[in-house]
Design a protein around this motif. Structure first.
Motif, PDB file in Angstrom:
ATOM      1  N   ASN A 110      -0.711   6.571   7.544  1.00 55.32           N
ATOM      2  CA  ASN A 110      -1.086   6.539   6.366  1.00 55.32           C
ATOM      3  C   ASN A 110       0.035   7.372   5.638  1.00 55.32           C
ATOM      4  O   ASN A 110       0.359   8.674   6.015  1.00 55.32           O
ATOM      5  CB  ASN A 110      -2.394   7.435   6.078  1.00 55.32           C
ATOM      6  CG  ASN A 110      -2.996   7.494   4.903  1.00 55.32           C
ATOM      7  OD1 ASN A 110      -2.195   7.625   3.569  1.00 55.32           O
ATOM      8  ND2 ASN A 110      -4.274   7.811   4.751  1.00 55.32           N
TER       9      ASN A 110
ATOM     10  N   ARG B 164      -8.429   5.136   6.087  1.00 57.69           N
ATOM     11  CA  ARG B 164      -8.206   3.870   5.188  1.00 57.69           C
ATOM     12  C   ARG B 164      -7.818   4.323   4.036  1.00 57.69           C
ATOM     13  O   ARG B 164      -8.299   5.354   3.318  1.00 57.69           O
ATOM     14  CB  ARG B 164      -9.138   2.932   5.260  1.00 57.69           C
ATOM     15  CG  ARG B 164      -9.412   2.175   6.709  1.00 57.69           C
ATOM     16  CD  ARG B 164     -10.653   1.524   6.688  1.00 57.69           C
ATOM     17  NE  ARG B 164     -10.070   0.026   5.642  1.00 57.69           N
ATOM     18  CZ  ARG B 164      -9.502  -0.960   6.158  1.00 57.69           C
ATOM     19  NH1 ARG B 164      -9.245  -0.880   7.577  1.00 57.69           N
ATOM     20  NH2 ARG B 164      -9.396  -2.093   5.590  1.00 57.69           N
ATOM     21  N   PHE B 165      -6.708   3.745   3.058  1.00 53.31           N
ATOM     22  CA  PHE B 165      -6.691   4.075   1.838  1.00 53.31           C
ATOM     23  C   PHE B 165      -6.841   3.070   0.791  1.00 53.31           C
ATOM     24  O   PHE B 165      -6.808   1.574   1.071  1.00 53.31           O
ATOM     25  CB  PHE B 165      -4.961   4.217   1.644  1.00 53.31           C
ATOM     26  CG  PHE B 165      -4.556   4.596   0.366  1.00 53.31           C
ATOM     27  CD1 PHE B 165      -4.667   5.595  -0.137  1.00 53.31           C
ATOM     28  CD2 PHE B 165      -3.886   3.372  -0.589  1.00 53.31           C
ATOM     29  CE1 PHE B 165      -4.054   6.065  -1.456  1.00 53.31           C
ATOM     30  CE2 PHE B 165      -3.524   3.684  -1.665  1.00 53.31           C
ATOM     31  CZ  PHE B 165      -3.539   5.313  -2.194  1.00 53.31           C
ATOM     32  N   PRO B 166      -7.772   3.277  -0.377  1.00 50.98           N
ATOM     33  CA  PRO B 166      -8.339   2.600  -1.166  1.00 50.98           C
ATOM     34  C   PRO B 166      -7.294   2.010  -2.065  1.00 50.98           C
ATOM     35  O   PRO B 166      -6.130   2.529  -2.442  1.00 50.98           O
ATOM     36  CB  PRO B 166      -9.367   3.329  -1.792  1.00 50.98           C
ATOM     37  CG  PRO B 166      -9.515   4.702  -1.430  1.00 50.98           C
ATOM     38  CD  PRO B 166      -8.147   4.860  -0.383  1.00 50.98           C
TER      39      PRO B 166
ATOM     40  N   ASP C 121     -15.257  -2.852  -1.249  1.00 51.09           N
ATOM     41  CA  ASP C 121     -14.226  -1.995  -1.577  1.00 51.09           C
ATOM     42  C   ASP C 121     -12.671  -2.357  -0.736  1.00 51.09           C
ATOM     43  O   ASP C 121     -12.969  -2.828   0.345  1.00 51.09           O
ATOM     44  CB  ASP C 121     -14.315  -0.550  -1.267  1.00 51.09           C
ATOM     45  CG  ASP C 121     -15.243   0.191  -2.256  1.00 51.09           C
ATOM     46  OD1 ASP C 121     -15.627  -0.483  -3.140  1.00 51.09           O
ATOM     47  OD2 ASP C 121     -15.450   1.379  -2.002  1.00 51.09           O
TER      48      ASP C 121
ATOM     49  N   THR D 122     -12.156  -0.216  -6.266  1.00 54.53           N
ATOM     50  CA  THR D 122     -13.218   0.201  -5.505  1.00 54.53           C
ATOM     51  C   THR D 122     -14.592  -0.130  -6.347  1.00 54.53           C
ATOM     52  O   THR D 122     -13.885  -0.388  -7.736  1.00 54.53           O
ATOM     53  CB  THR D 122     -13.445   1.945  -5.180  1.00 54.53           C
ATOM     54  OG1 THR D 122     -13.481   2.400  -6.662  1.00 54.53           O
ATOM     55  CG2 THR D 122     -12.399   2.248  -4.413  1.00 54.53           C
TER      56      THR D 122
ATOM     57  N   ALA E 193       0.920  -1.149  -0.150  1.00 53.67           N
ATOM     58  CA  ALA E 193      -0.076  -0.029  -0.141  1.00 53.67           C
ATOM     59  C   ALA E 193       0.822   1.179   0.091  1.00 53.67           C
ATOM     60  O   ALA E 193       0.656   2.292  -0.708  1.00 53.67           O
ATOM     61  CB  ALA E 193      -0.866  -0.191   1.003  1.00 53.67           C
TER      62      ALA E 193
ATOM     63  N   SER F 262      -9.417  -1.687   1.012  1.00 56.66           N
ATOM     64  CA  SER F 262      -8.660  -0.649   1.542  1.00 56.66           C
ATOM     65  C   SER F 262      -7.920  -1.148   2.547  1.00 56.66           C
ATOM     66  O   SER F 262      -7.985  -2.250   3.115  1.00 56.66           O
ATOM     67  CB  SER F 262      -9.659   0.442   1.894  1.00 56.66           C
ATOM     68  OG  SER F 262     -10.493  -0.043   2.835  1.00 56.66           O
TER      69      SER F 262
ATOM     70  N   TRP G 245      -5.925   8.475  -5.394  1.00 57.93           N
ATOM     71  CA  TRP G 245      -5.453   6.894  -4.801  1.00 57.93           C
ATOM     72  C   TRP G 245      -5.316   6.115  -6.080  1.00 57.93           C
ATOM     73  O   TRP G 245      -4.131   5.271  -5.974  1.00 57.93           O
ATOM     74  CB  TRP G 245      -6.515   6.310  -3.946  1.00 57.93           C
ATOM     75  CG  TRP G 245      -7.923   6.009  -4.612  1.00 57.93           C
ATOM     76  CD1 TRP G 245      -8.896   6.734  -4.692  1.00 57.93           C
ATOM     77  CD2 TRP G 245      -8.236   4.580  -5.461  1.00 57.93           C
ATOM     78  NE1 TRP G 245     -10.004   6.019  -5.355  1.00 57.93           N
ATOM     79  CE2 TRP G 245      -9.326   4.671  -5.922  1.00 57.93           C
ATOM     80  CE3 TRP G 245      -7.415   3.535  -5.634  1.00 57.93           C
ATOM     81  CZ2 TRP G 245     -10.155   3.780  -6.600  1.00 57.93           C
ATOM     82  CZ3 TRP G 245      -8.071   2.471  -6.365  1.00 57.93           C
ATOM     83  CH2 TRP G 245      -9.333   2.823  -6.773  1.00 57.93           C
TER      84      TRP G 245
END
Length: 538
Positions: free
Chosen positions: A258, A370-372, A244, A375, A51, A246, A458
């Motif tokens: 993050n 939270r980072f995608p 999704d 999606t 990530a 994430s 993202w």
């Protein structure tokens, strides 16, 4: 490529010693344990590294796509990657070959040995995801000879080989997740170790089908492209925003924060662009409706076009409360010192280049946000494009509508004023210019610009791949990315061409793998402009 295993960290957190000699008794190898560690000790670090790498390198792809621009202007635009003497843009390379690398191989092997087939399935999918992101970014990469400990130099594979390997790994991943003869996620440890889906096998299989769709859809310029196959993969993937993918962060110290959060301080000099702002404020020629001038519910916008409801959730306001973007060529230099209130704040809702916990929070630019990674909206726009170009306009329209509505639902969670968001959303969705309800009103440009919005911040590698598939609309009679303009002139080493790939990592490839680089032309000054295979018409 050296085998890097974070044994010290993992062992320290998982073993209890009764005596020093007890620990020494279990090792005949002085450099580490003789047996493989349990797979749950590998997965959290692997997922986090992947990530962060996507965010790290996505920052620079985001300049190419004009998601954002650097405050100083043209020094950071489509002119990157011309200098190979740097590792600045090669975190994905490091993650795939080093941080994940043998660790991921060992995790898969340990999963097989311990009948933890859910880890095996997730492992194959994570490896496929790494290859997809890496080849999207770099073009040719090392796959068939990767992780061979008997070699010191490695030959590159062209993308047809890489794409087939990605597909093979994904099908293997699904096959292992379907197995019922091993331990369940609750018994295997996957629930505790999995930072993305908390051990949910069904969601991992949906993720795999989503990646199969991405992999197959990259090839729209090939005669072998199969739109029905892409649509079929999407239909087996996510069914809504609840699916999704994430990854979460604790956000307490830099190491568990993050990458885009203020604690990491990585994007303080970045600002949203005029191109992105135009998609949200009604000034882009494709996403505008003259009947919506004066329709915005805020009195101060009484003479302006309706604002997209997502503008307050995703964009950083200026100190005067208005939303503006910057030019990649000028940065913030278009405003004088006396006009400081007009300059957009950073993505931590602060004036200047530093930040703390933002209030209100802007999109997912916070320490614990939270980072995608993938999606539902993204996949719906892939389905819409695939259906549109294969003349299934009814399917394309339905997927387009699903994509827009689902991304609005996604963005609403970050809206500082939910009531204002809903008011604008109602007006937006009632516009047949912005939200077509008949197939003849839908355009390819609308599909791709809405996808651009949905992947903004993202999915930079996804957007860059799309723009390369459409060759940046250079010489296009009907541009897809209406309103998007390349810098003019480009950096001198580009020879008049935009970037199509990032150079391989300097510290491993340009120092130790020189012969292989010669074969692919990576010493040429304009190598970064060589077109990627997936985008070439065939």
């Amino acid at each position: 490529m050296k085998k890097i295993i974070y044994i010290g960290l993992m062992v320290a957190g998982t073993l209890t010693f009764s005596a020093c000699s007890d620990y020494l008794d279990v090792n005949t190898n002085p450099n580490g344990p003789d047996s493989l560690l349990q797979p749950e000790l590998f997965l959290p670090q692997i997922q986090s590294e992947m990530a962060v790498a996507v965010q790290w390198d996505g920052r620079f792809a985001g300049f190419y796509t004009q998601n954002w621009a650097y405050t100083s202007g043209s020094s950071y635009s489509l002119n990157l990657h011309s200098n190979p003497l740097s590792d600045t843009y090669a975190q994905l390379w490091r993650a795939v070959y080093f941080s994940m690398g043998y660790n991921l191989s060992d995790m898969i092997e340990s999963g097989i040995n311990n009948k933890k087939y859910d880890f095996v399935g997730v492992g194959y999918i994570m490896r496929a995801y790494g290859w997809q992101m890496l080849t999207d970014y770099h073009g040719p990469v090392i796959v068939t000879e990767a992780f061979n400990s008997d070699q010191r130099v490695f030959n590159y594979d062209e993308q047809p080989v890489v794409y087939e390997e990605i597909k093979r790994l994904l099908l293997l991943g699904i096959e292992n997740l379907d197995r019922t003869d091993g331990l369940s996620p609750s018994d295997s440890g996957l629930i505790q170790a999995d930072l993305i889906y908390a051990g949910n096998r069904d969601k991992w299989k949906k993720f795999a089908y989503g990646l199969l769709a991405i992999n197959a859809h990259r090839l729209t310029n090939k005669s072998s492209y199969n739109a029905d196959e892409v649509i079929g993969y999407v239909d087996q993937a996510f069914t809504g925003n609840q699916d999704d993918a994430s990854i979460g962060f604790d956000g307490t110290v830099s190491a568990d924060t993050n990458f885009f959060g203020p604690l990491r301080d990585n994007i303080g000099y970045y600002r949203q662009t005029k191109f992105m702002m135009g998609l949200l404020d009604g000034t882009n020629p494709e996403l505008t409706d003259p009947s919506l001038i004066g329709a915005d519910p805020l009195p101060e916008n009484a003479t302006e076009h309706l604002k997209d409801p997502r503008i307050t959730a995703m964009m950083a306001p200026s100190p005067d409360g208005q939303y503006r973007g910057i030019s990649p060529e000028l940065g913030i230099n278009e405003w004088s010192a006396a006009e400081a209130s007009l300059v957009p704040k950073n993505f931590w809702n602060q004036v200047g280049y530093k930040g703390s916990t933002p209030s209100p929070q802007i999109y997912f630019f916070n320490n614990a946000a939270r980072f995608p990674l993938m999606t539902y909206a993204q996949l719906q726009f892939i389905k819409s494009e695939a259906a549109f170009i294969s003349n299934k306009k009814d399917v394309a329209l339905t997927a387009y509508q699903e994509g827009v509505k689902s991304h609005m639902d996604f963005a609403k969670q970050y809206a500082p004023d939910p009531a204002l968001f809903e008011s604008r959303k109602t007006a937006y969705l009632n516009s047949t210019e912005l939200f077509p309800v008949a197939t003849e009103e839908l355009t390819l440009s609308k599909i791709m610009l809405q996808k651009y919005i949905a992947t903004w911040g993202w999915g930079m590698l996804e957007t860059w791949s799309d723009m390369r598939r459409y060759h940046y609309d250079i010489d296009a009679a009907d541009p897809v990315y209406k309103g998007f303009e390349l810098p003019d002139p480009l950096y001198i080493s580009n020879n008049g061409n935009p970037a199509y790939r990032a150079r391989p990592r300097y510290n491993s490839e340009y120092m130790w793998n020189k012969d292989a680089l010669e074969v692919i032309g990576a010493y040429e000054e304009d190598y970064h402009t060589y077109e990627t295979w997936f985008s070439k018409p065939e």
